[in-house]
Write an enzyme that holds these catalytic residues in place. Sequence first.
Site, PDB file in Angstrom:
ATOM      1  N   ASP B  33       0.755  -1.265   0.080  1.00 51.31           N
ATOM      2  CA  ASP B  33      -0.005  -0.086   0.022  1.00 51.31           C
ATOM      3  C   ASP B  33       0.727   1.281  -0.138  1.00 51.31           C
ATOM      4  OD1 ASP B  33      -2.386  -1.550   0.222  1.00 51.31           O
ATOM      5  OD2 ASP B  33      -1.834  -1.863   2.344  1.00 51.31           O
ATOM      6  N   HIS B  34       2.156   0.962   0.185  1.00 53.56           N
ATOM      7  CA  HIS B  34       2.995   2.276   0.234  1.00 53.56           C
ATOM      8  C   HIS B  34       4.097   2.027  -0.648  1.00 53.56           C
ATOM      9  CE1 HIS B  34       5.868   4.866   2.344  1.00 53.56           C
ATOM     10  NE2 HIS B  34       4.903   5.296   2.674  1.00 53.56           N
TER      11      HIS B  34
END
Lengths: 137, 175
Positions: B33-34
């Site tokens: 997600d990052h």
Amino acid sequence: MPETIMTRDDIFKKVQEVLEEALGVDEDEIALETSLTRDLEAESIDFLDIVFRLEKTFTSESAPFKVEQGELFPENLTENPEWVKDGKLTDEGMKMLEDRMPHVDFSGFQDDREVTKVAELITVNSIVEFVERKLTS
Amino acid sequence: MRWMWIDQIIQYEPDRRLVAIKNVSLAEEHLHDHFESGPDGDALPLMPTSLIIEGMAQTAGILVGTMSRFQEKVVLAKVVKATMEKDVVPGQTLRYEAEIERYDPLGASTQGKIFRLTHPETEWEQIGTIDLMFSHLDQNVSGIEFPEENFVFSDNFKTILQSAGLAHLAAIESE
């Protein structure tokens, strides 16, 4: 070589550096009358940070600068019913504060006495005064 | 997932210094997600700086804990300063070096350096600094009382101490 005696202005400049580092504020936000909690939003852990930095800054080869717990900032005031009643400082509480913290100006606080506002009385000048008293004592 | 952001303690000098490492793995969910991939499939998995700070907080927090033999409940109270100059990606190893700057009954301040190792190189490269302040919860100035049990240093930390041969510091043998 004898150590040079620090003037009040020297102390102020060093205190200013301590506060810039500890609170992440700019030099121009720090005047003598600036309140640490009200104007610079210092929290309790910041006070410990400030104490650590003052000790480091003002300790010299010939003399350690050691601040005892509760010496610079008041602690656990509300725990003592003789000092605080209904959220306000009693006469005894006021006297204790004035005796223990001669570096803080309580003159405008006699009528208010709200215990939650005690921290607001600690200004940059209080710290300069505190350091000066300790260095000359 | 367990909230453990260091894998192993590799050096310990009593009352002074503790060094820990973390291997950054693509198996860690948060890296996806990052940052996640956009329409062009341009995913950029980076170790979040906030979690690097957490890794240093765990490294330095254990060091502060050893000072009282884990009798104090040590909590992160303030990120004094954090600088990070380079990114850390999966496959790299992070190294956290924490030193006690000042220790007091009320709490402690620590100074830390962050390094990364890009395999197969062998030189650690410093990529940042993180200075922290910790508070001893039971000594807090507000007078609030907390449970007697030391909930800060949980079994996860004991596992880490055990694998570093430091179990005696947390008195694990006696349990």
